[in-house]
Scaffold this active site. Structure first.
Site, PDB file in Angstrom:
ATOM      1  N   GLN A   8       0.822  -1.217   0.000  1.00  0.00           N
ATOM      2  CA  GLN A   8       0.000   0.000   0.000  1.00  0.00           C
ATOM      3  C   GLN A   8       0.856   1.268   0.000  1.00  0.00           C
ATOM      4  O   GLN A   8       0.465   2.275  -0.588  1.00  0.00           O
ATOM      5  CB  GLN A   8      -0.917  -0.026   1.233  1.00  0.00           C
ATOM      6  N   LYS A  12      -2.761  -0.816   6.667  1.00  0.00           N
ATOM      7  CA  LYS A  12      -3.728  -1.882   6.345  1.00  0.00           C
ATOM      8  C   LYS A  12      -4.174  -2.522   7.651  1.00  0.00           C
ATOM      9  O   LYS A  12      -3.469  -2.446   8.656  1.00  0.00           O
ATOM     10  CB  LYS A  12      -3.065  -2.949   5.463  1.00  0.00           C
ATOM     11  N   ASP A  40     -11.807  -3.808   1.942  1.00  0.00           N
ATOM     12  CA  ASP A  40     -10.962  -4.743   1.201  1.00  0.00           C
ATOM     13  C   ASP A  40     -11.808  -6.026   1.145  1.00  0.00           C
ATOM     14  O   ASP A  40     -13.036  -5.955   1.303  1.00  0.00           O
ATOM     15  CB  ASP A  40      -9.608  -4.944   1.917  1.00  0.00           C
TER      16      ASP A  40
HETATM   17  N1  GLU Z   1      -8.268  -2.099  -0.112  1.00  0.00           N
HETATM   18  C1  GLU Z   1      -8.041  -1.285  -1.257  1.00  0.00           C
HETATM   19  C2  GLU Z   1      -6.617  -1.463  -1.743  1.00  0.00           C
HETATM   20  O1  GLU Z   1      -6.085  -2.538  -1.659  1.00  0.00           O
HETATM   21  C3  GLU Z   1      -8.479   0.152  -1.071  1.00  0.00           C
HETATM   22  C4  GLU Z   1      -7.881   0.854   0.105  1.00  0.00           C
HETATM   23  C5  GLU Z   1      -8.489   2.228   0.371  1.00  0.00           C
HETATM   24  O2  GLU Z   1      -9.372   2.658  -0.343  1.00  0.00           O
HETATM   25  O3  GLU Z   1      -8.015   2.839   1.316  1.00  0.00           O
HETATM   26  O4  GLU Z   1      -5.989  -0.575  -2.255  1.00  0.00           O
END
Ligand code: GLU
Length: 449
Positions: free
Chosen positions: A114, A129, A169
């Site tokens: 991320q 996360k 997610d």
């Molecule tokens: N879970 C999503 C990702 O893997 C979105 C995360 C978000 O919008 O903060 O990027």
């Protein structure tokens, strides 16, 4: 001073010896590190600041108990996680995953990815996360609500609109975000920007639901355009049938591709006439059913259980793994290459194993890595934060237009970084380096913290 290769190898050894049991985290780290050797040769000052060893250590990892009552009044206990990996570029930002496979390794691999993904979006967001080993599948709405309230009762101590902004997610969609937001508000006050992926009635952004799937297709479109190709009339496979997969199918169909198959953990559906999206949405978004239910209204389609075959055995031009990590192995990659696949675009996080990526790259298949190709979701989350902060609501068209520009820019920056270091066409390298350089510059400026 040592060279980049020795430095990266030393840090990798160190990470491996400290986290030997965290397989997914090590996989994500190895993939990024492999790209960074020429970067450290070019910027030895980053080596002198031991930037890599700092970056690979999360700023903070929280694990906590989540007790809740099921519908039979039995006490259940799950484990909650939040990893606040890097705030070099802005508040920690990243989703929450509710799935029985969630453990510290999974949350750390997702958080590490991320950081670079968020950097690539060009928005001011750091990487984080979280999640839980709670399985929403088969639970009643009330059970999900009680779990979410208990989870947020702890999590709320650690998040805030300028501190850490979770989202969805796997296993965390509109229903879960609603319950989480309600409990946050009850314990604090109304702060729209504390979560993204919210419902439209209480601060959500138009086009956030569609953003990850649409974004992956926009990315594939750019990647193909550089080869003089388009999506029109291509055949496609989309694994998964959740939020990412559904909106990848929608955009692919809109742009003229024929989607032959989708899947879930129980197996895949093959419909030679093309997947009927309205049916898929009804099954997954309304009934919360399984893909095999598709056969009820489409007797001409075929359902193949997961233990009897793989979606990756079907011949198609385009492949979008949109289910989960490591769903596409070396053997799958070899089958796809033998069947003449043109392009692979990762919609899920780390869906291809390192060996599978090698197979694609050796065979000169166009390959779009997750941290670039699936960045559309978090990019629109950042736009949701911007709307919340300014108390404005943008139209679907303006958010979608912004998303397209962001995906084009991510493609161009990744492609340019690869070219710059003599790795033309290697988007795995390009995305890692382009993302890393943004984070490194900020870390360098902020001193040893
Ligand atoms: N879970 C999503 C990702 O893997 C979105 C995360 C978000 O919008 O903060 O990027």
């Amino acid at each position: 001073m040592i060279d980049g290769k020795t430095y990266v190898a030393q840090v990798l050894e160190n990470v491996k010896s400290h986290h030997a049991h965290e397989a997914e985290f090590l996989q994500a780290v190895e993939e990024v590190f492999a790209s960074l050797v020429p970067v450290f040769d070019k910027y030895p000052e980053y080596m002198a600041e031991n930037l890599l060893e700092r970056l690979v250590e999360p700023e903070r990892v929280m694990t906590f108990r989540v007790p809740w009552l099921d519908d039979q009044d039995r006490v259940q206990v799950n484990r909650g996680y939040r990893v606040q990996f890097s705030s070099a570029l802005g508040p920690y930002k990243g989703g929450l995953r509710f799935h029985p496979s969630v453990n510290q390794s999974i949350v750390k691999f997702l958080g590490f990815e991320q950081i670079f993904k968020n950097a690539l979006t060009g928005q001011a967001i750091g990487g984080g996360k979280g999640g839980s080993d709670f399985d929403p599948k088969g639970k009643s709405d009330k059970e999900v609500m009680r779990f979410a309230q208990s989870f947020m009762t702890e999590l709320q101590k650690h998040i805030g609109p300028d501190l850490d902004v979770p989202a969805g997610d796997i296993g965390v969609g509109a229903r879960e975000i609603g319950y989480l937001f309600g409990q946050y508000k009850r314990l604090n006050s109304y702060q729209a920007g504390v979560l993204t992926g919210k419902g439209l009635s209480y601060g959500g952004s138009l086009a956030r639901t569609q953003a990850t799937g649409y974004g992956a297709v926009y990315f594939a479109k750019e990647m193909l355009a550089e080869q003089g190709e388009t999506l029109a009339d291509k055949t496609a496979l989309v694994s998964g049938s959740g939020n990412v997969a559904i909106y990848a199918v929608e955009k692919l169909q809109e742009l003229g591709a024929n989607v032959l198959a989708v899947s879930d953990s129980s197996g895949y559906i093959y419909d030679p006439k093309g997947i009927d999206l309205a049916s898929l949405k009804q099954i997954k978004e309304v009934e919360r059913g399984r893909v095999r239910d598709y056969l009820t209204n489409h007797p001409g389609a075929q359902f193949v259980p997961a233990d009897q075959g793989s979606i990756w055995s079907i011949k198609a031009d385009l492949v979008f793994p949109c289910a989960t990590q490591n769903e596409l192995t070396k053997e799958h990659a070899q089958m796809l290459v033998e069947n003449g696949v043109l392009a692979v675009t990762e919609g899920a996080n780390m869906p291809s194993t390192l060996e599978a990526i090698n197979v694609f790259q050796k065979a000169k298949v166009l390959f779009a890595p997750a941290k670039a190709a699936n960045a559309g979701g978090v990019a629109v989350s950042a736009l949701e934060m911007a709307q919340n902060a300014s108390r404005r609501t943008w139209t679907f068209e303006s958010v979608d237009a912004e998303l397209q520009t962001i995906m084009q820019t991510i493609y161009q920056e990744s492609s340019a970084a690869a070219k710059h270091f003599g790795k033309e066409g290697d988007l795995v390298f390009g995305a890692n380096v382009a993302g890393f350089l943004k984070v490194a510059e900020a870390m360098h400026a902020q001193g040893v913290v």
